[in-house]
Every structure is written in C-alpha cells, then in structure tokens.
Write a protein that holds these residues in place. Structure first.
Motif, PDB file in Angstrom:
ATOM      1  N   MET A   7      -3.080   1.611  -1.386  1.00 53.58           N
ATOM      2  CA  MET A   7      -3.176   1.082  -0.046  1.00 53.58           C
ATOM      3  C   MET A   7      -4.492   1.477   0.621  1.00 53.58           C
ATOM      4  O   MET A   7      -5.078   0.706   1.354  1.00 53.58           O
ATOM      5  CB  MET A   7      -2.006   1.583   0.780  1.00 53.58           C
ATOM      6  N   MET A   8      -4.958   2.646   0.361  1.00 52.14           N
ATOM      7  CA  MET A   8      -6.154   3.125   1.041  1.00 52.14           C
ATOM      8  C   MET A   8      -7.444   2.570   0.445  1.00 52.14           C
ATOM      9  O   MET A   8      -8.501   2.740   1.033  1.00 52.14           O
ATOM     10  CB  MET A   8      -6.196   4.655   0.994  1.00 52.14           C
ATOM     11  N   LYS A   9      -7.370   1.924  -0.686  1.00 51.14           N
ATOM     12  CA  LYS A   9      -8.593   1.389  -1.291  1.00 51.14           C
ATOM     13  C   LYS A   9      -9.220   0.321  -0.408  1.00 51.14           C
ATOM     14  O   LYS A   9     -10.429   0.308  -0.185  1.00 51.14           O
ATOM     15  CB  LYS A   9      -8.298   0.809  -2.677  1.00 51.14           C
ATOM     16  N   THR A  10      -8.400  -0.586   0.115  1.00 53.64           N
ATOM     17  CA  THR A  10      -8.913  -1.646   0.981  1.00 53.64           C
ATOM     18  C   THR A  10      -9.460  -1.069   2.280  1.00 53.64           C
ATOM     19  O   THR A  10     -10.531  -1.466   2.742  1.00 53.64           O
ATOM     20  CB  THR A  10      -7.798  -2.667   1.277  1.00 53.64           C
ATOM     21  N   TRP A  11      -8.736  -0.130   2.866  1.00 53.11           N
ATOM     22  CA  TRP A  11      -9.209   0.526   4.086  1.00 53.11           C
ATOM     23  C   TRP A  11     -10.547   1.210   3.837  1.00 53.11           C
ATOM     24  O   TRP A  11     -11.472   1.111   4.656  1.00 53.11           O
ATOM     25  CB  TRP A  11      -8.199   1.580   4.551  1.00 53.11           C
ATOM     26  N   ASN A  12     -10.624   1.932   2.728  1.00 55.34           N
ATOM     27  CA  ASN A  12     -11.862   2.674   2.450  1.00 55.34           C
ATOM     28  C   ASN A  12     -13.053   1.744   2.269  1.00 55.34           C
ATOM     29  O   ASN A  12     -14.143   2.020   2.762  1.00 55.34           O
ATOM     30  CB  ASN A  12     -11.690   3.545   1.207  1.00 55.34           C
ATOM     31  N   ILE A  13     -12.864   0.645   1.576  1.00 56.31           N
ATOM     32  CA  ILE A  13     -13.993  -0.252   1.339  1.00 56.31           C
ATOM     33  C   ILE A  13     -14.431  -0.915   2.640  1.00 56.31           C
ATOM     34  O   ILE A  13     -15.624  -1.059   2.900  1.00 56.31           O
ATOM     35  CB  ILE A  13     -13.675  -1.277   0.219  1.00 56.31           C
TER      36      ILE A  13
ATOM     37  N   LYS B 181      -6.030  -3.767  -5.080  1.00 57.64           N
ATOM     38  CA  LYS B 181      -4.612  -3.877  -4.737  1.00 57.64           C
ATOM     39  C   LYS B 181      -3.957  -2.498  -4.733  1.00 57.64           C
ATOM     40  O   LYS B 181      -4.245  -1.664  -5.582  1.00 57.64           O
ATOM     41  CB  LYS B 181      -3.907  -4.795  -5.724  1.00 57.64           C
ATOM     42  N   PRO B 182      -3.060  -2.269  -3.775  1.00 58.47           N
ATOM     43  CA  PRO B 182      -2.422  -0.943  -3.696  1.00 58.47           C
ATOM     44  C   PRO B 182      -1.495  -0.695  -4.885  1.00 58.47           C
ATOM     45  O   PRO B 182      -0.794  -1.602  -5.349  1.00 58.47           O
ATOM     46  CB  PRO B 182      -1.645  -0.992  -2.383  1.00 58.47           C
ATOM     47  N   GLU B 183      -1.505   0.531  -5.357  1.00 55.98           N
ATOM     48  CA  GLU B 183      -0.625   0.904  -6.463  1.00 55.98           C
ATOM     49  C   GLU B 183       0.774   1.240  -5.964  1.00 55.98           C
ATOM     50  O   GLU B 183       1.747   1.048  -6.678  1.00 55.98           O
ATOM     51  CB  GLU B 183      -1.239   2.082  -7.205  1.00 55.98           C
ATOM     52  N   HIS B 184       0.864   1.742  -4.740  1.00 61.52           N
ATOM     53  CA  HIS B 184       2.146   2.036  -4.122  1.00 61.52           C
ATOM     54  C   HIS B 184       1.993   1.977  -2.609  1.00 61.52           C
ATOM     55  O   HIS B 184       0.896   2.005  -2.087  1.00 61.52           O
ATOM     56  CB  HIS B 184       2.681   3.398  -4.566  1.00 61.52           C
ATOM     57  N   SER B 185       3.112   1.896  -1.921  1.00 66.03           N
ATOM     58  CA  SER B 185       3.063   1.800  -0.458  1.00 66.03           C
ATOM     59  C   SER B 185       3.399   3.159   0.158  1.00 66.03           C
ATOM     60  O   SER B 185       3.778   4.099  -0.530  1.00 66.03           O
ATOM     61  CB  SER B 185       4.064   0.746   0.026  1.00 66.03           C
ATOM     62  N   ILE B 186       3.275   3.211   1.472  1.00 71.88           N
ATOM     63  CA  ILE B 186       3.615   4.444   2.185  1.00 71.88           C
ATOM     64  C   ILE B 186       5.131   4.595   2.170  1.00 71.88           C
ATOM     65  O   ILE B 186       5.866   3.692   2.567  1.00 71.88           O
ATOM     66  CB  ILE B 186       3.080   4.400   3.622  1.00 71.88           C
ATOM     67  N   GLU B 187       5.578   5.764   1.712  1.00 70.71           N
ATOM     68  CA  GLU B 187       7.008   5.971   1.535  1.00 70.71           C
ATOM     69  C   GLU B 187       7.671   6.634   2.740  1.00 70.71           C
ATOM     70  O   GLU B 187       8.839   6.407   2.995  1.00 70.71           O
ATOM     71  CB  GLU B 187       7.231   6.812   0.279  1.00 70.71           C
ATOM     72  N   SER B 188       6.925   7.434   3.469  1.00 71.73           N
ATOM     73  CA  SER B 188       7.522   8.122   4.603  1.00 71.73           C
ATOM     74  C   SER B 188       6.479   8.311   5.700  1.00 71.73           C
ATOM     75  O   SER B 188       5.281   8.244   5.452  1.00 71.73           O
ATOM     76  CB  SER B 188       8.092   9.455   4.121  1.00 71.73           C
ATOM     77  N   LEU B 189       6.944   8.548   6.910  1.00 79.28           N
ATOM     78  CA  LEU B 189       6.030   8.727   8.038  1.00 79.28           C
ATOM     79  C   LEU B 189       5.342  10.091   8.029  1.00 79.28           C
ATOM     80  O   LEU B 189       4.353  10.284   8.723  1.00 79.28           O
ATOM     81  CB  LEU B 189       6.775   8.547   9.354  1.00 79.28           C
ATOM     82  N   VAL B 190       5.845  11.027   7.273  1.00 79.71           N
ATOM     83  CA  VAL B 190       5.251  12.358   7.228  1.00 79.71           C
ATOM     84  C   VAL B 190       4.540  12.624   5.904  1.00 79.71           C
ATOM     85  O   VAL B 190       4.288  13.757   5.553  1.00 79.71           O
ATOM     86  CB  VAL B 190       6.307  13.455   7.497  1.00 79.71           C
TER      87      VAL B 190
END
Length: 123
Positions: A1-7, A67-76
């Motif tokens: 998920m952070m790959k797109t944000w980082n680029i 493309k993200p390999e996994h999504s955010i699983e929890s808020l913490v």
C-alpha cells in the motif's frame, strides 16, 4: 500500500522544489535571489510541466509493480500510523502551499473573495 504513496510523495517533493525555485527566481515572491527582468519563468514553467508529464508517465507505466501486497489490518498497526503521519504532513504541506501563494494572488477574484470573508469573520 505504501509503494504508491511513496512514489507520489517523491514526485510531489521534487515538483514542489522546482515550483519553489520558480516562485523565488521569477519574482512572484520578493527575494534577493530573484532575477531581474528575464524570461527565466517560461523555462521553469516548461520544465515543471515536462517533469509532471514524465512523473505521470512513469507512474502509469510502472503501476503494476506498485500494487499493494497487503492492506492495513488494524488502526494501531505500523502501516496505519505511518499513513496517519503522511496525512498530517500532507495537510501541513497544503496549508503552507496555499499561504505562500495567497499574497501573490491577491489581485485575483478568488483571493479577493477569500480575504473579504476572512476579514468579515475576524472583525
């Protein structure tokens, strides 16, 4: 998920650095570093547009690798706190960007309306 944000953060950082140089050198923001009467502003705008096109093209061509390999699983989780940090810094960036451009755009119709609303609410 952070790959797109980082680029995109990388692209926007470079674009904002070039834009800051444009503001200073073209004389839009008064500075000792501004050139006198020259046409350097046209070259900076052209370079800024070229860099934007190259960044967008690079992103479109390489988006399968981002493309993200996994999504955010929890808020913490570590990813969610990193994302929250990015959003806070992005909001600060937008605020500084708008406040930097507002004095140089006071003659525009939009800025005049915004300033008149701000004065009426503070009075």
């Amino acid at each position: 998920m952070m790959k797109t944000w980082n680029i995109w953060l990388l692209f926007s950082t470079f674009l904002l650095c070039i834009f800051g140089t444009l503001l200073t050198r073209s004389g839009m923001v008064s500075s000792v570093h501004a050139f006198g009467q020259s046409s350097i502003g046209t070259w900076f705008w052209s370079f800024l547009a070229l860099v934007l096109v190259v960044c967008a093209t690079t992103f479109v061509v390489r988006r399968d690798h981002l493309k993200p390999e996994h999504s955010i699983e929890s808020l913490v989780s570590q990813e969610s706190s990193f994302l929250f940090n990015i959003l806070v810094l992005l909001a600060a960036c937008v605020a500084v960007f708008c406040e930097t451009l507002l004095p140089s755009s006071r003659n525009s119709r939009w800025a005049t309306r915004l300033l008149s609303r701000r004065r009426s609410t503070t009075a």
